[in-house]
Design a protein around this motif. Sequence first.
Motif, PDB file in Angstrom:
ATOM      1  N   TRP A 173     -25.350  27.145  27.368  1.00 51.83           N
ATOM      2  CA  TRP A 173     -24.144  25.811  27.814  1.00 51.83           C
ATOM      3  C   TRP A 173     -25.188  24.960  28.453  1.00 51.83           C
ATOM      4  O   TRP A 173     -24.911  23.702  28.769  1.00 51.83           O
ATOM      5  CB  TRP A 173     -22.904  26.163  28.680  1.00 51.83           C
ATOM      6  N   LYS A 174     -26.454  25.578  29.289  1.00 50.51           N
ATOM      7  CA  LYS A 174     -27.081  24.804  29.925  1.00 50.51           C
ATOM      8  C   LYS A 174     -27.945  23.728  28.895  1.00 50.51           C
ATOM      9  O   LYS A 174     -27.978  22.519  29.189  1.00 50.51           O
ATOM     10  CB  LYS A 174     -28.270  25.740  30.759  1.00 50.51           C
ATOM     11  N   GLU A 175     -28.182  24.234  27.765  1.00 52.01           N
ATOM     12  CA  GLU A 175     -29.055  23.461  26.828  1.00 52.01           C
ATOM     13  C   GLU A 175     -28.083  22.124  26.439  1.00 52.01           C
ATOM     14  O   GLU A 175     -28.433  21.292  25.966  1.00 52.01           O
ATOM     15  CB  GLU A 175     -29.472  24.202  25.850  1.00 52.01           C
ATOM     16  N   VAL A 176     -26.840  22.686  26.167  1.00 49.63           N
ATOM     17  CA  VAL A 176     -25.532  21.589  25.741  1.00 49.63           C
ATOM     18  C   VAL A 176     -25.612  20.611  26.819  1.00 49.63           C
ATOM     19  O   VAL A 176     -25.698  19.373  26.427  1.00 49.63           O
ATOM     20  CB  VAL A 176     -24.269  22.218  25.439  1.00 49.63           C
ATOM     21  N   SER A 177     -25.615  20.880  28.134  1.00 49.66           N
ATOM     22  CA  SER A 177     -25.523  19.957  29.079  1.00 49.66           C
ATOM     23  C   SER A 177     -26.617  19.094  29.096  1.00 49.66           C
ATOM     24  O   SER A 177     -26.678  17.758  29.282  1.00 49.66           O
ATOM     25  CB  SER A 177     -25.461  20.864  30.515  1.00 49.66           C
ATOM     26  N   ASP A 178     -27.707  19.694  28.975  1.00 50.10           N
ATOM     27  CA  ASP A 178     -29.120  18.890  28.796  1.00 50.10           C
ATOM     28  C   ASP A 178     -28.961  17.553  27.814  1.00 50.10           C
ATOM     29  O   ASP A 178     -29.342  16.629  28.022  1.00 50.10           O
ATOM     30  CB  ASP A 178     -30.309  19.713  28.740  1.00 50.10           C
ATOM     31  N   GLN A 179     -28.917  18.473  26.755  1.00 47.32           N
ATOM     32  CA  GLN A 179     -28.881  17.421  25.384  1.00 47.32           C
ATOM     33  C   GLN A 179     -27.674  16.545  25.409  1.00 47.32           C
ATOM     34  O   GLN A 179     -28.031  15.473  24.885  1.00 47.32           O
ATOM     35  CB  GLN A 179     -28.765  18.521  24.176  1.00 47.32           C
TER      36      GLN A 179
END
Lengths: 435, 311
Positions: free
Chosen positions: A175-181
């Motif tokens: 979910w961290k990657e989802v947030s960044d992307q």
Amino acid sequence: MKFFAGGAGLAALALTTATGALAAGEFEGVTLDAKLIGGQQYEALYGRISEWEAETGGKVNVISSKNHFELDKEFKSDIAAGTTSWCVGSNHSSFASQYPTLYTDLTPYVPAATVAEYVDANIAAATLEGRLVMLPRAQFDVSALYYQKSLYSDPAKAEAFKAEYGYDLAVPTTWKEVSDQAKFFTDAPNFYGTQYAGKDEAIVGRYYEMVVAEGGELFTADFHPAFNSDAGKRALAWFVDLYEAGAVPPGTTNYLWDDLGNGMASGTIALNLDWPGWAGFFNDPSASKVAGNLGVAPAPKGSAGNRTGWSGFHGFSVTEDCADKEAAASLVVFLTNEDSQKLESAAGPLPTRDAVWDYVTEQAKGDAFKSETLAAFQETAKTAFAVPATPYWIEATNLIYPELQAAILGDKTIDEALADAEEAVDEMMQENGVY
Amino acid sequence: MVTPSIDLPNGLLMTRLKLPPWLVLLLPAILILMAVVLIPLLLSLYSSFTSYRLTRPDSITNWIGTFNYEKAAKDENFWAAFGRTVLFLTIALNLEMLFGLGLALMVSKVTKGQRLLRTVMMFPMMFSPILVGFQFKFIFNDNVGLVNNALQSLGLSSTAIPWLVDGKLALFSIAFAEIWMSTSVFGILILAGLYAIPQDPLEAAKVDGCTSWQSFRFVTLPFLMPFIYIAMAIRSLDVARAYDMVQIMTNGGPARRTELLWTLIGRTGYVDAKMGYANAMGYISIFLAIFFTVYFFKKLTSARAELGMGG
């Protein structure tokens, strides 16, 4: 009307249902009143009712056909008015615990061997306080990540992303990657990184699974609120951060499933956590701008390494006041048997029988999109979890969601919002004598 | 016709039949009113003193005194919704009245096709509030909605305006939908008032050299006021129909920014199944309805007295 007499009758029923066969004319003269969920995706199955009628001689009279929220209100009114002599009702795992007196325990009417054919996790979620209150149909819901494939095949984007965030741009697994992307892809007001359901039970469900993914829990085992914790705060911060960054549409706190589905189909959303029922719609060129450009990945994981997996499923129950529970149970087994589940899952919904999971996986071979979708949902389903089994789940969500919204919109800080929600839920639970 | 003779104790038959004629004539109406109004009202009043939950019918006998009323009195969310409802009613009713008055005055001047116009005027009233809710929810959607797309295409805005999220804009959007749906109620009632105005005072005003504005302000408007107050009184109660519409558009949210009494009570009673508490809130809110009704009827009486139509 033909009734079964004692154990011999139940044994005969067990034999017929266990083998999946129906004894000809065994319910001759029996009429079952049913209240079933309506809607295009649910009604194909009801075409099979006539087969059950032809086999058994029974009759089914559908006296109500509405969506689940309307049925829920009708069931509550029926309980209040004592008009619960109808026999078969549609049920949902998120609603079931609210009707402790309405539905009967199906255990005496459905043989253990038949129950064993369903997915264990689904049967566990359909069993409340030791009573099997519903049999699940092929309408299992858990959310996976839909995304626009083209975003990941553009070298310029990949390069820019790596320069900004320091790691390769790939379909997100956390979910961290989802947030960044999401922040990276956003080009408001024409294109947003992601979106989320923002009100009612929907946002609490999303928050609940994020709390679990962060290693926390919504309630303790005895239903004290437990979300005002570090994990709960991290989970809410994910929603707040994306809203503050403008990476979600500004109206997202007013969105429910249809708004989210239409938003994704309009091609203005990069990443969208959503239900399996949308796959066909999103990939239909006549309805969706992302058709042909759609990827599906398992739900990402939170910082605790847990995958989000708030799940639910539709099913059928038999009322306690039904005059012929054997006939009603026979209908419920029939509507959730292998053939019924094959029919329903052919249109996209996920099954709740082990054998039908194997069947749909086999059927999807040769269709790349279907196989990818199925694999993503199957992977997510492995760690899926149902809503907490309390009759006060919906009431609790109605107390929690305005506070989540207040934090997202900046009316309160995360600490204030969660403290207020905790206090309200605690008071409600105590008022209801839960502890 | 042969009347069967029944041997009854002396005088009993006569006593039974000797109900006053007015009571006999009113009895059916009284019985029906009791069945459909009084009994449900008393039952709901009683249940407001219990912990009655729809899903636990036996809880209707669990008397908890004034607990529900005390809880509502101490609940700041309830009072915020109460205040917001008064504000919403005041804004919506006044604007509906102004627009309805303008609409009626314009339609009354039309000489050709007035019937058709009157029919067209009533179209919004024919829509179910649920449909109106869905229609405006789509129109005001920030991402795929009509208004934002039009504003962006015309270059008037470069951002997505959160119509249904921002506190003030969301109330405006709901009021807009409500006004769109119900202005014609005022329009039709005021139009009926315009048709009923005698022409003599207007002609006399013209002869006395009054301007159009003076004729309207000092002749037409006083004649219309009774109609306006009747419309106000009806609409102040009827505006609760907006429940469906508000429920669809925002359901009182986000973060209770558009929470009105109806959405709060509806959710408490039917979704949370806490009918006892919902009824207690309902009884407190009835004071709001009574206040508006009494206020408008007082105004109506004084407007009629001014016209010499009696108190």
